[in-house]
Design an enzyme around this catalytic site. Structure first.
Site, PDB file in Angstrom:
ATOM      1  N   SER A 190       0.837  -1.205   0.000  1.00 42.26           N
ATOM      2  CA  SER A 190       0.000   0.000   0.000  1.00 42.26           C
ATOM      3  C   SER A 190       0.865   1.245   0.000  1.00 42.26           C
ATOM      4  O   SER A 190       2.019   1.226   0.469  1.00 42.26           O
ATOM      5  CB  SER A 190      -0.881   0.032   1.257  1.00 42.26           C
ATOM      6  OG  SER A 190      -1.544   1.278   1.372  1.00 42.26           O
ATOM      7  N   TYR A 203      -1.913  -1.134  10.593  1.00 41.31           N
ATOM      8  CA  TYR A 203      -2.021  -1.473   9.168  1.00 41.31           C
ATOM      9  C   TYR A 203      -0.789  -1.004   8.386  1.00 41.31           C
ATOM     10  O   TYR A 203      -0.209  -1.759   7.594  1.00 41.31           O
ATOM     11  CB  TYR A 203      -3.289  -0.835   8.610  1.00 41.31           C
ATOM     12  CG  TYR A 203      -3.502  -0.998   7.124  1.00 41.31           C
ATOM     13  CD1 TYR A 203      -4.069  -2.162   6.608  1.00 41.31           C
ATOM     14  CD2 TYR A 203      -3.142   0.015   6.231  1.00 41.31           C
ATOM     15  CE1 TYR A 203      -4.274  -2.297   5.244  1.00 41.31           C
ATOM     16  CE2 TYR A 203      -3.349  -0.119   4.867  1.00 41.31           C
ATOM     17  CZ  TYR A 203      -3.920  -1.282   4.375  1.00 41.31           C
ATOM     18  OH  TYR A 203      -4.118  -1.410   3.023  1.00 41.31           O
TER      19      TYR A 203
END
Ligand code: NAD
Ligand code: MG
Length: 298
Positions: A190, A203
């Site tokens: 990401s 995360y």
């Protein structure tokens, strides 16, 4: 067909801005209920035999980015197994139907990737069903925002690590013995690995770990003829976001911070996965391919 992945149009206006309601839905969310709906290339992705005869396993292939990759892989000629949580059966059946309509075999594997035994079982069942495994896409992910480290539940930290990092390890460990030369592994990381949000401490940590895992494993497996790479999406409109991935107040402007000024659609990610899975990327090893709408990455 109005548009395909090859249509030259203005990327700013190719898709409208996503301005979803502030409603939150329970994890893991559902593509069938996503408002506004997302584009996974159902009506637009055109294959050209780039993955003819390949056997692929995609985690989180029921929805979002994984669903777009699954549809594209099938249209490029691959049989595709998808892993997802049992409550996502509806989305999974939709993707399985599209794989079948592409003339390929779909295998649906509901289960919890936090369980290492399930990871090994998912790989074995794919090998049994397809007679091998050439492409592993570690794409399943957990993202739940939390504004204060002192309120980040221990079990959330644990499950985020185990879903995003440990499952990638267990799946890869089980898959590699079945992979022959020319096989590929693709991990979904990401933009959060580089531009971590203050509310995604757990995360973002996993996404940086995925990048390092990708580069180290790529160096280890390249001499065996197995290529490992990653895709780093920017803000993409998927069920992850309104199911506690973002605070409700951030949803109406989701993706507005990108250079293109809009969120990406899962369909815009699929070609990156096809490229890294196919032999076209034969000299691409340990790369993280950013598909971020212009959000800078190193
Ligand atoms: P998504 O919700 O459609 O896909 C995530 C999938 O992960 C779910 O469908 C679910 O099947 C699977 N999953 C989660 N926990 C699981 C578990 N314990 N066992 C089995 N399956 C499990 O959302 P998405 O946005 O398409 O996410 C796909 C990947 O893309 C994730 O790794 C996510 O971190 C990454 N990503 C997404 C964005 C974005 O903006 N949407 C941005 C960067 C990276
Ligand atoms: Mg899903």
């Amino acid at each position: 067909m109005a548009q395909t992945q090859y249509t030259f149009d203005n990327p700013v206006t190719r898709y409208p801005k996503v301005s979803p309601p502030k409603d939150q839905v329970p994890e893991p969310g559902s593509d069938a209920e996503l408002e506004p709906p997302a584009d996974h290339g159902e009506d637009t992705y055109v294959g050209s035999g780039r993955l003819a005869g390949r056997k692929a396993l995609i985690t989180g292939g029921d929805s979002g980015i994984g669903a777009a990759a699954a549809i594209a892989f099938a249209r490029e000629g691959a049989d595709v197994a998808i892993v997802y949580l049992p409550e996502e059966e509806n989305d999974a059946q939709h993707v399985a139907t599209l794989i079948g309509e592409a003339g390929r075999t779909a295998l649906t594997l509901p289960g919890d990737l936090v369980d290492p035994a399930f990871c090994a079982d998912a790989v074995q069942r794919t090998v049994d069903a397809f007679g091998g495994l050439d492409v592993l896409v570690n794409n399943a992910g957990k993202q739940v925002f939390c504004k204060d480290i002192t309120e980040l539940p221990d079990d959330q930290f644990d499950r985020t690590m185990k879903t995003n990092v440990y499952a990638m390890f267990h799946l890869t460990k089980a898959a590699v013995p079945h992979m022959s030369e020319g096989s590929t592994i693709i991990n979904t990381t990401s933009v959060q690995a580089y531009l971590p949000s203050d509310i995604l401490v757990d995360y973002a940590t996993t996404k940086a770990a995925i990048n390092a895992f990708t580069k180290a494993l790529a160096a280890q497996l390249a001499p065996k003829g197995i290529r490992v790479n990653a895709v780093a999406p920017g803000p993409i409109w998927t069920p992850l976001q309104p199911s506690a991935g973002q605070p409700p107040e951030k949803l109406p402007d989701f993706g507005a911070q990108t250079a293109l000024g809009r969120a990406g659609q899962p369909a815009e990610l699929a070609p990156a996965y096809v490229f890294l899975a196919s032999a076209e990327s034969s000299y691409v090893v340990g790369e993280t391919l950013a598909v971020t709408g212009g959000m800078p990455t190193p």
